[in-house]
Design a protein around this motif. Sequence first.
Motif, mmCIF file in Angstrom:
data_model
loop_
_atom_site.group_PDB
_atom_site.id
_atom_site.type_symbol
_atom_site.label_atom_id
_atom_site.label_comp_id
_atom_site.label_asym_id
_atom_site.label_seq_id
_atom_site.Cartn_x
_atom_site.Cartn_y
_atom_site.Cartn_z
ATOM 1 N N ARG A 1 0.817 -1.215 0.000
ATOM 2 C CA ARG A 1 0.000 0.000 0.000
ATOM 3 C C ARG A 1 0.853 1.268 0.000
ATOM 4 N N GLN A 2 1.997 1.236 0.701
ATOM 5 C CA GLN A 2 2.851 2.426 0.711
ATOM 6 C C GLN A 2 3.443 2.684 -0.670
ATOM 7 N N LEU A 3 3.861 1.607 -1.368
ATOM 8 C CA LEU A 3 4.398 1.794 -2.718
ATOM 9 C C LEU A 3 3.294 2.291 -3.648
ATOM 10 N N GLN A 4 2.092 1.721 -3.541
ATOM 11 C CA GLN A 4 0.952 2.193 -4.325
ATOM 12 C C GLN A 4 0.728 3.693 -4.122
ATOM 13 N N TYR A 5 0.738 4.110 -2.858
ATOM 14 C CA TYR A 5 0.485 5.512 -2.518
ATOM 15 C C TYR A 5 1.544 6.424 -3.131
ATOM 16 N N ARG A 6 2.801 6.023 -3.026
ATOM 17 C CA ARG A 6 3.891 6.866 -3.534
ATOM 18 C C ARG A 6 3.849 6.969 -5.057
ATOM 19 N N ILE A 7 3.490 5.856 -5.723
ATOM 20 C CA ILE A 7 3.398 5.876 -7.189
ATOM 21 C C ILE A 7 2.232 6.769 -7.624
ATOM 22 N N GLU A 8 1.091 6.652 -6.926
ATOM 23 C CA GLU A 8 -0.063 7.487 -7.268
ATOM 24 C C GLU A 8 0.226 8.958 -7.011
ATOM 25 N N LEU A 9 0.936 9.244 -5.928
ATOM 26 C CA LEU A 9 1.246 10.625 -5.561
ATOM 27 C C LEU A 9 2.142 11.290 -6.596
ATOM 28 N N GLN A 10 3.108 10.541 -7.152
ATOM 29 C CA GLN A 10 4.097 11.123 -8.048
ATOM 30 C C GLN A 10 3.852 10.820 -9.526
ATOM 31 N N PHE A 11 2.922 9.899 -9.783
ATOM 32 C CA PHE A 11 2.694 9.533 -11.186
ATOM 33 C C PHE A 11 1.207 9.330 -11.446
ATOM 34 N N LYS A 12 0.690 8.127 -11.251
ATOM 35 C CA LYS A 12 -0.730 7.833 -11.406
ATOM 36 C C LYS A 12 -1.058 6.554 -10.644
ATOM 37 N N ARG A 13 -2.356 6.278 -10.489
ATOM 38 C CA ARG A 13 -2.791 5.136 -9.683
ATOM 39 C C ARG A 13 -2.700 3.832 -10.479
ATOM 40 N N TYR A 14 -2.092 2.826 -9.860
ATOM 41 C CA TYR A 14 -2.031 1.482 -10.423
ATOM 42 C C TYR A 14 -2.455 0.485 -9.353
ATOM 43 N N SER A 15 -3.027 -0.622 -9.785
ATOM 44 C CA SER A 15 -3.429 -1.660 -8.833
ATOM 45 C C SER A 15 -2.199 -2.363 -8.274
ATOM 46 N N ALA A 16 -2.381 -3.016 -7.136
ATOM 47 C CA ALA A 16 -1.283 -3.767 -6.521
ATOM 48 C C ALA A 16 -0.803 -4.860 -7.462
ATOM 49 N N GLU A 17 -1.724 -5.477 -8.190
ATOM 50 C CA GLU A 17 -1.368 -6.576 -9.097
ATOM 51 C C GLU A 17 -0.501 -6.095 -10.255
ATOM 52 N N VAL A 18 -0.837 -4.930 -10.825
ATOM 53 C CA VAL A 18 -0.046 -4.385 -11.943
ATOM 54 C C VAL A 18 1.380 -4.072 -11.481
ATOM 55 N N ILE A 19 1.509 -3.447 -10.311
ATOM 56 C CA ILE A 19 2.841 -3.106 -9.786
ATOM 57 C C ILE A 19 3.643 -4.370 -9.496
ATOM 58 N N ARG A 20 2.991 -5.332 -8.843
ATOM 59 C CA ARG A 20 3.672 -6.600 -8.533
ATOM 60 C C ARG A 20 4.161 -7.278 -9.810
ATOM 61 N N ASN A 21 3.307 -7.312 -10.830
ATOM 62 C CA ASN A 21 3.653 -7.964 -12.088
ATOM 63 C C ASN A 21 4.862 -7.305 -12.743
#
Length: 545
Positions: A477-497
């Motif tokens: 969730r922290q990585l998700q938050y940081r990516i959304e804050l600085q770029f755009k929102r992605y699901s946990a599955e997309v980031i993991r993949n």
Amino acid sequence: VQIVESYRHGDKVRQKIVRHVGYAMDEDELVRLKDLATYLVEKIKAESQPGLFSPEEMAAYAIEARKEKLKSSPQEDTTPLKVDLKKLREQNRVVVGVHEIYGSVYDQIEFNKVIHPNKKRKSAKVLKDIVMARIANPSSKRGNVADLERDFGIKIDLSAVYRMMDHLDDPVIEKVQHLAYQSAQGLYPHPIDVLFYDCTTLYFESVEEDELKAKGYSKDMKFNQSQVLLALMVTTSGLPIGYKVYQGNTFEGDTLRDALAHIKTLGVVNKVVFVADSAMLSKKNMEILQKENQEYIVGARIKNLPKKLTAELTNLENYAKVDQIDEQTFKVAQWKLEDGSTLIVSYSAKRAAKDRHDRQKAIEQLEKKLKRSKDPLSLINNYGYKKFIISNEKGRIELDQQKLKEAEKWDGLHGVITNKKGEEPMEILARYRGLWEVEETFRISKHDMKVRPIYHWTPKRIKAHLAICFMALCCIRQLQYRIELQFKRYSAEVIRNELVHQQISILKHVDNGNSYAIPSKKTMLANKIYQIMGSKLSDVPFQIK
């Protein structure tokens, strides 16, 4: 062409056939078979004779070598690597993206200090590897161990995993939650002022019960299996900051007092608004909230309110104010309750249409069941939409049109009860809608991380398992938050993949023993994730020195 191995039998040296490679019908085929045999010989040697470095060490060296290469040469190195490709043999292929990125998040949260590395260095390392494995490919601990060896070049004995879990006692679990809260607070420019709270059930493939496992109301509809109740606290952005495990037959509404006490133990310095669903709405809980002088926004069971009030709130003429949340138009009305709190009810035409559609679909399914059932009377109960079925004077089963008409009055309505002052109704409703962040966090934990079913049986191991899952969830969730804050929102599955596919092939020269690394192709998203985490991603091959 055959591969043979020499061995001593008494005073004589003999040979045994290790592998039959094939028959050559001409010189060209013989050359190709010899090349294949040479490759197989090196592969057999690598498997049968331990090298200078273990696969785990080679994986670590590859990660460190790439870091050092990028430090010494920020620009991509174009210096040619003079090496004969035919002399290279792949030693192993390891996933590096998970350890490089999620490992960095893990260290920044300071989970690497949960088990003191000076006293229990091996267990501290095992904990990190198991958390990374759970993020990459959730499975049993036995499965995690196999994945680590196959995909990450990390070999761990299963008994070492269980020894590590035994170190995750109550004080350590409390420390995990303090670190999660402090790290989440550090990501916000202002103090955390809203906390969302919700509960879910986690089942076991077992019917046995003890002081933690017990049968109870299952949100997974696993009523015949034992379970535990998990209560979770998250921020408005869905960052987990605390949790607690209860016996499986605990009613979630009875966990409120613990939740409020837990807020204080986290060291929250400012006053927070406590947001929870209607399961927390009871006279007892409202008294607790008032006594604690706690601001709250709680989902309302509007159908259970006094008849005089329900008559007013089902009359849409009382809804004068119109506003929007997330491009959805709402009408809003509010009423003061006897205890001083405020009931805010919203009406949405879009939600009303969905309510009608869902009810009609369920009724159509019920009608089909009525036609097929040999015993229609068995379908009559007060569960879900079956409450609309009645038995008429002739003993036949039919739909209760009066109840259906009554149900239509509630289409599109949703209410909350709050004691918060100084905010507009739509602001209160917007805060409550944020409760979906908890639900999404539960979805990630249950589906992406497969926290259930649980394969441990003793209370201590169950708590340790959930602590590992919580740490993995915090990283996700922290990585998700940081990516959304600085770029755009992605699901946990997309980031993991993306990160699972950031790999390095480690090759060894058959003559001089030099090792080389060939990174996988970098994608736009993977490159952006590395940039956000302050790292650089390079797909240029390099020598591991």
